[in-house]
Scaffold this motif. Structure first.
Motif, mmCIF file in Angstrom:
data_model
loop_
_atom_site.group_PDB
_atom_site.id
_atom_site.type_symbol
_atom_site.label_atom_id
_atom_site.label_comp_id
_atom_site.label_asym_id
_atom_site.label_seq_id
_atom_site.Cartn_x
_atom_site.Cartn_y
_atom_site.Cartn_z
ATOM 1 N N GLN A 1 -28.190 -66.560 -2.889
ATOM 2 C CA GLN A 1 -28.809 -66.631 -3.971
ATOM 3 C C GLN A 1 -30.343 -66.368 -4.212
ATOM 4 N N ARG A 2 -30.505 -65.561 -5.094
ATOM 5 C CA ARG A 2 -32.180 -64.997 -4.979
ATOM 6 C C ARG A 2 -33.084 -66.161 -5.494
ATOM 7 N N ALA A 3 -34.038 -66.294 -4.662
ATOM 8 C CA ALA A 3 -34.848 -67.598 -5.034
ATOM 9 C C ALA A 3 -36.388 -67.358 -5.108
ATOM 10 N N LYS A 4 -37.060 -67.943 -6.054
ATOM 11 C CA LYS A 4 -38.414 -68.049 -5.999
ATOM 12 C C LYS A 4 -39.098 -68.986 -4.967
ATOM 13 N N ASP A 5 -38.232 -69.927 -4.830
ATOM 14 C CA ASP A 5 -38.645 -71.026 -3.882
ATOM 15 C C ASP A 5 -37.779 -71.836 -3.340
ATOM 16 N N ALA A 6 -37.407 -72.440 -2.350
ATOM 17 C CA ALA A 6 -36.477 -73.257 -1.808
ATOM 18 C C ALA A 6 -36.952 -74.406 -0.848
ATOM 19 N N THR A 7 -36.462 -75.516 -0.994
ATOM 20 C CA THR A 7 -36.585 -76.388 0.021
ATOM 21 C C THR A 7 -35.357 -77.270 0.438
ATOM 22 N N VAL A 8 -35.203 -77.751 1.551
ATOM 23 C CA VAL A 8 -34.013 -78.599 2.115
ATOM 24 C C VAL A 8 -34.865 -79.954 2.839
ATOM 25 N N SER A 9 -34.500 -81.022 2.482
ATOM 26 C CA SER A 9 -34.844 -82.431 3.045
ATOM 27 C C SER A 9 -33.671 -83.260 3.596
ATOM 28 N N VAL A 10 -34.183 -83.953 4.679
ATOM 29 C CA VAL A 10 -33.123 -84.878 5.273
ATOM 30 C C VAL A 10 -34.029 -86.098 5.176
ATOM 31 N N GLU A 11 -33.356 -87.202 4.685
ATOM 32 C CA GLU A 11 -33.866 -88.439 4.569
ATOM 33 C C GLU A 11 -35.275 -88.645 3.954
ATOM 34 N N MET B 1 -28.199 -83.459 3.393
ATOM 35 C CA MET B 1 -29.383 -82.859 2.767
ATOM 36 C C MET B 1 -29.374 -82.586 1.435
ATOM 37 N N ASP B 2 -30.602 -82.721 1.044
ATOM 38 C CA ASP B 2 -31.039 -82.278 -0.536
ATOM 39 C C ASP B 2 -31.732 -81.170 -0.320
ATOM 40 N N VAL B 3 -31.049 -80.081 -1.525
ATOM 41 C CA VAL B 3 -31.508 -78.681 -1.298
ATOM 42 C C VAL B 3 -32.010 -78.414 -2.719
ATOM 43 N N LYS B 4 -33.247 -78.004 -2.831
ATOM 44 C CA LYS B 4 -33.836 -77.718 -4.139
ATOM 45 C C LYS B 4 -34.344 -76.122 -4.144
ATOM 46 N N PHE B 5 -34.361 -75.602 -5.255
ATOM 47 C CA PHE B 5 -34.636 -74.046 -5.329
ATOM 48 C C PHE B 5 -34.487 -73.597 -6.780
ATOM 49 N N THR B 6 -35.314 -72.524 -6.880
ATOM 50 C CA THR B 6 -35.399 -71.877 -8.173
ATOM 51 C C THR B 6 -34.659 -70.525 -8.089
ATOM 52 N N ASN B 7 -33.608 -70.479 -8.745
ATOM 53 C CA ASN B 7 -32.713 -69.238 -8.722
ATOM 54 C C ASN B 7 -33.406 -68.254 -9.580
ATOM 55 N N VAL B 8 -33.638 -67.058 -9.099
ATOM 56 C CA VAL B 8 -34.312 -65.995 -10.067
ATOM 57 C C VAL B 8 -33.288 -65.021 -10.663
ATOM 58 N N GLY B 9 -33.286 -64.852 -11.931
ATOM 59 C CA GLY B 9 -32.367 -64.047 -12.706
ATOM 60 C C GLY B 9 -31.274 -64.508 -13.566
ATOM 61 N N GLY C 1 -36.919 -77.694 5.861
ATOM 62 C CA GLY C 1 -36.958 -76.389 5.903
ATOM 63 C C GLY C 1 -37.513 -75.713 4.510
ATOM 64 N N SER C 2 -38.205 -74.700 4.305
ATOM 65 C CA SER C 2 -38.731 -74.202 3.007
ATOM 66 C C SER C 2 -38.959 -72.626 3.300
ATOM 67 N N ILE C 3 -38.878 -71.878 1.984
ATOM 68 C CA ILE C 3 -39.428 -70.753 1.836
ATOM 69 C C ILE C 3 -39.956 -70.665 0.448
ATOM 70 N N ASP C 4 -40.966 -69.584 0.502
ATOM 71 C CA ASP C 4 -41.669 -69.186 -0.919
ATOM 72 C C ASP C 4 -40.883 -68.147 -1.660
ATOM 73 N N GLY D 1 -37.282 -65.364 -1.762
ATOM 74 C CA GLY D 1 -36.499 -64.779 -0.850
ATOM 75 C C GLY D 1 -34.893 -65.006 -1.033
ATOM 76 N N LEU D 2 -34.112 -65.481 -0.256
ATOM 77 C CA LEU D 2 -32.675 -66.103 -0.344
ATOM 78 C C LEU D 2 -32.459 -67.229 -0.058
ATOM 79 N N MET D 3 -31.701 -67.945 -0.796
ATOM 80 C CA MET D 3 -31.277 -69.341 -0.402
ATOM 81 C C MET D 3 -29.797 -69.042 0.129
ATOM 82 N N LEU D 4 -29.437 -69.413 1.159
ATOM 83 C CA LEU D 4 -28.033 -69.093 1.631
ATOM 84 C C LEU D 4 -27.445 -70.368 2.051
#
Length: 147
Positions: A6-16, A129-137, A21-24, A26-29
């Protein structure tokens, strides 16, 4: 091996509640591993994802790869990608690899992406895990080494 890309504007993954992990940009896989996955599956998928032309150029055409745009990857292990929903109402996860094999393949996959010069952040293997991201497109693709 099966990966939801998934093409992403931003993404984070949280545990508890803590971000692991996070990106500004790119791609959420979401990465699924099955019993028969090998080094060859890892190489195929990593090369395909790094070079998929799914980012827009100056003419707004999907002509650029993750390498071209210097994007990042957030890679999250996702055994449920191998859930079989054909029978009954509860998915069957018999096609998902056992944790030992899945972790080995998942880590090799992330190393292979890094060896291509990509920045790869990850979730925590086996954790809730909790995953949050903005899918671009939005742009969402499934890449499968067996198809």
């Amino acid at each position: 091996m099966k990966v939801v890309v998934q093409r992403a504007k931003d993404a984070t993954v949280s545990v508890e509640g803590s971000i692991v992990g996070s990106i500004d940009y790119g791609l959420m896989l979401l990465v699924g591993v099955t019993h028969s996955d090998t080094v060859e599956d890892v190489k195929y998928i990593a090369d395909k994802i790094a070079n998929l032309r799914i980012f827009e150029d100056e003419d707004e055409k999907m002509n650029l790869s993750l390498l071209d745009v210097k994007g990042q990857i957030l890679s999250v292990s996702q055994f449920t990608l191998y859930g079989d929903c054909r029978k009954g109402r509860r998915p069957n996860f018999m096609d998902a690899a056992k944790p030992e094999h899945a972790k080995e393949v998942y880590e090799l996959f992330n190393q292979k992406l890094r060896s291509k010069g990509l920045t790869v952040s990850t979730g925590q293997f086996g954790a809730m895990m909790d995953v949050k991201f903005t899918n671009v497109g939005p742009v969402t693709l499934i890449v499968d080494s067996k198809d």
